[in-house]
Design a protein around this motif. Structure first.
Motif, mmCIF file in Angstrom:
data_model
loop_
_atom_site.group_PDB
_atom_site.id
_atom_site.type_symbol
_atom_site.label_atom_id
_atom_site.label_comp_id
_atom_site.label_asym_id
_atom_site.label_seq_id
_atom_site.Cartn_x
_atom_site.Cartn_y
_atom_site.Cartn_z
ATOM 1 N N THR A 88 45.937 32.462 38.236
ATOM 2 C CA THR A 88 44.914 32.509 37.202
ATOM 3 C C THR A 88 45.640 32.651 35.724
ATOM 4 O O THR A 88 46.328 33.415 35.658
ATOM 5 C CB THR A 88 43.351 33.261 37.537
ATOM 6 O OG1 THR A 88 43.189 32.421 36.997
ATOM 7 C CG2 THR A 88 43.954 34.480 36.887
ATOM 8 N N HIS A 89 45.051 31.508 35.595
ATOM 9 C CA HIS A 89 45.660 31.686 34.106
ATOM 10 C C HIS A 89 45.501 32.613 33.360
ATOM 11 O O HIS A 89 44.115 33.143 33.286
ATOM 12 C CB HIS A 89 45.198 29.975 33.126
ATOM 13 C CG HIS A 89 45.600 29.891 31.649
ATOM 14 N ND1 HIS A 89 47.253 29.909 31.654
ATOM 15 C CD2 HIS A 89 45.041 29.899 30.801
ATOM 16 C CE1 HIS A 89 47.729 30.021 30.167
ATOM 17 N NE2 HIS A 89 46.301 29.860 29.609
ATOM 18 N N GLN A 101 42.763 40.594 30.515
ATOM 19 C CA GLN A 101 42.905 40.561 31.614
ATOM 20 C C GLN A 101 44.201 41.011 32.008
ATOM 21 O O GLN A 101 44.779 40.993 33.045
ATOM 22 C CB GLN A 101 42.665 38.953 31.825
ATOM 23 C CG GLN A 101 43.086 37.802 32.721
ATOM 24 C CD GLN A 101 41.983 36.594 32.570
ATOM 25 O OE1 GLN A 101 42.658 35.943 31.519
ATOM 26 N NE2 GLN A 101 41.638 35.768 33.869
ATOM 27 N N ALA A 102 45.224 40.464 30.877
ATOM 28 C CA ALA A 102 46.951 40.974 31.392
ATOM 29 C C ALA A 102 46.876 42.237 31.933
ATOM 30 O O ALA A 102 47.233 42.254 33.148
ATOM 31 C CB ALA A 102 47.826 40.297 29.863
ATOM 32 N N ILE A 103 46.369 43.291 30.658
ATOM 33 C CA ILE A 103 46.276 44.222 31.494
ATOM 34 C C ILE A 103 45.672 44.534 32.766
ATOM 35 O O ILE A 103 46.442 46.015 33.458
ATOM 36 C CB ILE A 103 45.881 45.182 30.063
ATOM 37 C CG1 ILE A 103 46.329 45.021 29.133
ATOM 38 C CG2 ILE A 103 45.226 46.425 30.583
ATOM 39 C CD1 ILE A 103 46.352 45.012 27.393
ATOM 40 N N ASN A 104 44.349 43.851 32.725
ATOM 41 C CA ASN A 104 43.526 44.696 33.761
ATOM 42 C C ASN A 104 43.916 44.360 35.147
ATOM 43 O O ASN A 104 44.257 44.826 36.257
ATOM 44 C CB ASN A 104 42.620 44.080 34.032
ATOM 45 C CG ASN A 104 41.153 44.816 33.012
ATOM 46 O OD1 ASN A 104 41.555 45.939 32.869
ATOM 47 N ND2 ASN A 104 40.452 44.202 32.246
ATOM 48 N N THR A 149 44.050 28.991 47.098
ATOM 49 C CA THR A 149 43.132 29.887 45.480
ATOM 50 C C THR A 149 43.973 30.130 44.504
ATOM 51 O O THR A 149 45.344 31.288 45.008
ATOM 52 C CB THR A 149 42.268 30.630 46.616
ATOM 53 O OG1 THR A 149 43.043 32.322 46.429
ATOM 54 C CG2 THR A 149 41.564 30.183 47.596
ATOM 55 N N ASP A 150 43.918 30.204 43.614
ATOM 56 C CA ASP A 150 44.300 31.052 42.468
ATOM 57 C C ASP A 150 44.441 32.150 42.831
ATOM 58 O O ASP A 150 43.511 33.218 41.617
ATOM 59 C CB ASP A 150 44.448 30.405 41.655
ATOM 60 C CG ASP A 150 43.492 30.404 40.837
ATOM 61 O OD1 ASP A 150 41.934 30.575 41.172
ATOM 62 O OD2 ASP A 150 42.869 29.639 39.479
ATOM 63 N N THR A 151 44.076 33.024 43.491
ATOM 64 C CA THR A 151 43.851 34.729 43.502
ATOM 65 C C THR A 151 45.110 35.706 43.986
ATOM 66 O O THR A 151 44.678 36.850 43.982
ATOM 67 C CB THR A 151 42.566 34.887 44.532
ATOM 68 O OG1 THR A 151 43.380 34.541 46.006
ATOM 69 C CG2 THR A 151 41.317 34.242 43.715
ATOM 70 N N ASN A 194 51.972 37.735 23.722
ATOM 71 C CA ASN A 194 52.215 36.406 24.342
ATOM 72 C C ASN A 194 50.869 36.502 25.706
ATOM 73 O O ASN A 194 51.485 35.366 27.074
ATOM 74 C CB ASN A 194 53.427 35.568 24.568
ATOM 75 C CG ASN A 194 53.451 35.437 23.099
ATOM 76 O OD1 ASN A 194 53.241 34.666 22.125
ATOM 77 N ND2 ASN A 194 54.865 35.421 23.217
ATOM 78 N N MET A 195 50.367 37.306 26.097
ATOM 79 C CA MET A 195 49.629 37.374 27.448
ATOM 80 C C MET A 195 50.275 37.494 27.846
ATOM 81 O O MET A 195 50.424 37.572 29.552
ATOM 82 C CB MET A 195 49.012 36.142 27.883
ATOM 83 C CG MET A 195 48.067 35.723 26.828
ATOM 84 S SD MET A 195 46.324 36.950 25.847
ATOM 85 C CE MET A 195 46.492 36.029 24.222
#
Length: 393
Positions: free
Chosen positions: A154-155, A161-164, A30-32, A238-239
């Motif tokens: 995950t992508h 999303q990156a920060i969290n 899983t990508d988790t 760039n994320m």
């Protein structure tokens, strides 16, 4: 989901350990990993005395604290049992399945076994079955390790999303994952005096200045029921996180933390008009893939979201991975709860379309400014309406 003792279903072999030949068929992860946990699945074909059987292995890994935590398996191809085990271990992770090679799957298992041994964590039951995966040491080069780690993650689509994810990994001291989310060499453990902690809530504010854009983050973290409010400043390109600066740290009380985490709760109450046995038979389909916990006066089923989109928000709350709750009381009530209107409507619609619809009568609906269902579950009351009358006094 119910606590069940999974058994091996014979498919020509009395035990996978007795197989003369094990042929790899497939595997997925899983990508988790950025949430701190992953599920691994490996499918083998077993052969003994020209008898063949499929062997399915399921592994649950916790990268934060518990390492290789859970193992389940099944011989044969009982699809219902296979799906049940998969949902039990991975249904609440909210991730996608990513294919692995045999080499990658075994390396991953061995890595978490190393964690267990390093931290003196007992190995899960079933080592007789998965022990053959530990016999020969698997090594990956730096590029292969990077590719395997990417498969587990995950992508990243937005700066939020990156920060969290980055803060989540930093506060729990998971610096391997935090470094993966970074694009520059800078200190990650900028709060060394804080113990490993869970990110309960994070609020992101964007600031523009002469040097560009930065993000100020107010993070509520928890460790051993003690809460701290942390203020940090980050930059993103760039994320990927490009800088991470400490601003302030302040202890907060449990009452203050509860106020910060407070959110509305929508509850619908149904009376059950069938026998418990008949009701439970039809309840099984609706609660498939949920997490079951048994309480003194009833059973609670937690239904999780199918993804981790709650991480991709300006205001992140850890508990927003829960889609809704079903609580079946011993008194003969079914309570459903969600944290937004859309969620409670979806749950009500699901009940109307389920076989349970003919066994239920909706008697009341409530909107609370803060959650009360857990308070009811932990109380001595059997009837929800009586509980509400009591807390109004």
């Amino acid at each position: 989901m119910a606590n069940r003792n999974f058994r091996l279903i014979k498919g020509g072999l009395s035990s996978p350990a007795e197989s003369d030949k094990k042929t790899f068929q497939s595997a997925f992860i899983t990508d988790t990993r950025l949430m701190g946990v992953v599920g691994l699945y490996i499918h083998w074909e077993l052969e003994t005395d020209k008898l063949f059987s499929d062997f399915h292995q399921f592994f649950y890994f916790d990268a934060e604290e518990y390492g290789f935590e859970t193992y389940r398996s099944i011989c044969g191809n009982d699809i219902l049992e296979i799906n049940y085990i998969e949902n039990a271990l991975m249904g609440g992770l909210g991730g996608e399945k990513v294919d692995l090679t045999q080499k990658e799957a075994i390396f991953l298992l061995q890595s978490f076994v190393d964690m267990n041994r390093r931290l003196s964590i007992p190995m899960p039951e079933g080592e007789k079955e998965y022990g053959f995966l530990l016999d020969r040491r698997i090594e990956l080069n730096a590029r292969e390790k990077r590719n395997l780690f990417m498969k587990q993650c995950t992508h990243i689509e937005t700066s939020y999303q990156a920060i969290n994810y980055f803060l989540m990994r930093c506060f729990v001291k998971d610096f391997e994952a935090a470094e993966f989310l970074s694009s520059a060499k800078f200190p990650l453990d900028i709060y060394p005096d804080l113990p490993a902690a869970t990110l309960c809530k994070n609020t992101i504010d964007l600031f523009e200045n002469d040097f560009g854009i930065s993000y100020m983050c107010e993070s509520l973290i928890e460790s051993d029921s003690a809460y701290v409010l942390v203020l940090s400043e980050l930059t993103v390109a760039n994320m990927r996180i490009t800088s991470f600066e400490k601003r302030s740290v302040m202890k907060v009380s449990s009452i203050e933390a509860a106020m910060m985490l407070s959110r509305p709760e929508y509850v619908t109450v149904y009376e059950i008009i069938s026998s418990p046995e008949e009701f439970d038979v039809n309840l099984a389909e609706l609660t498939s893939g949920t997490l079951l916990t048994v309480h003194e006066n009833g059973r609670l089923f937690l239904s999780f979201n199918k993804n981790n989109d709650h991480v991709n928000r300006k205001v992140f709350r850890l508990n927003e991975d829960v889609f809704g709750l079903y609580y079946v009381t011993d008194y003969g009530q079914l309570l459903i709860a969600a944290y937004n209107i859309k969620g409670i409507h979806a749950m009500e619609k699901g009940l109307r379309r389920s076989p349970l619809s003919s066994f239920l009568v909706a008697v009341s609906k409530y909107e609370f400014k803060e959650p009360v269902l857990y308070e009811f579950i932990q109380s001595d009351f059997d009837d929800f309406e009586e509980f509400l009358e009591y807390i109004k006094e």
